[in-house]
Design a protein around this motif. Structure first.
Motif, short mmCIF file in Angstrom:
data_model
loop_
_atom_site.label_atom_id
_atom_site.label_comp_id
_atom_site.label_asym_id
_atom_site.label_seq_id
_atom_site.Cartn_x
_atom_site.Cartn_y
_atom_site.Cartn_z
N LEU A 42 0.83 -1.21 0.00
CA LEU A 42 0.00 0.00 0.00
C LEU A 42 0.86 1.26 0.00
N GLY A 43 1.98 1.21 0.70
CA GLY A 43 2.90 2.34 0.70
C GLY A 43 3.48 2.59 -0.68
N VAL A 44 3.81 1.52 -1.40
CA VAL A 44 4.34 1.66 -2.76
C VAL A 44 3.28 2.23 -3.69
N VAL A 58 3.28 4.72 5.54
CA VAL A 58 2.68 3.38 5.54
C VAL A 58 3.73 2.33 5.19
N GLY A 59 4.54 2.60 4.17
CA GLY A 59 5.60 1.65 3.80
C GLY A 59 6.63 1.49 4.91
N GLY A 60 6.97 2.59 5.57
CA GLY A 60 7.92 2.51 6.69
C GLY A 60 7.40 1.68 7.84
N ILE A 61 6.12 1.83 8.15
CA ILE A 61 5.52 1.01 9.21
C ILE A 61 5.55 -0.46 8.82
N GLY A 62 5.25 -0.76 7.56
CA GLY A 62 5.30 -2.14 7.08
C GLY A 62 6.70 -2.73 7.16
N ILE A 63 7.69 -1.93 6.78
CA ILE A 63 9.08 -2.41 6.86
C ILE A 63 9.49 -2.64 8.31
N LEU A 64 9.10 -1.75 9.20
CA LEU A 64 9.41 -1.94 10.62
C LEU A 64 8.75 -3.21 11.16
#
Length: 99
Positions: A42-44, A58-64
């Motif tokens: 979703l971040g992408v 959103v992408g940063g939260i997913g990566i974390l």
């Protein structure tokens, strides 16, 4: 697929997960990983649609959220490299020993 069929499929999957949990099969780690991957996706998508701030958050939260799973894979890779290096050292023919 229309909305009613999608909702029915979602409810059937949720019921199946509850039945598995009743029998002692827990899939929480799988859904946590899938949720994190979905957040990165979703971040992408948000990033590509010129919503860079939201996409980055959103992408940063997913990566974390994926870091614990990735750390296990990294440790597995390090262990394999150490095993291969150790075996190559044992098999290596050292004729230049000066004892």
């Amino acid at each position: 697929m229309d909305g009613k069929k999608a909702l029915g499929l979602l409810l059937a999957i949720a019921g199946g997960i509850l039945v598995l949990k009743f029998f002692g099969i827990h899939l929480g780690f799988l859904f946590g990983t899938l949720f994190a991957i979905a957040l990165v996706g979703l971040g992408v998508v948000a990033w590509r649609s010129n919503r860079k701030i939201i996409g980055a958050i959103v992408g940063g939260i997913g990566i974390l959220m994926l870091l614990p799973a990735l750390s296990k894979l990294i440790m597995l890779g390090i262990a394999v490299v150490l095993i291969i290096f150790g075996i190559s050292m044992v098999k290596k023919n050292n004729n230049n020993r000066h004892f």
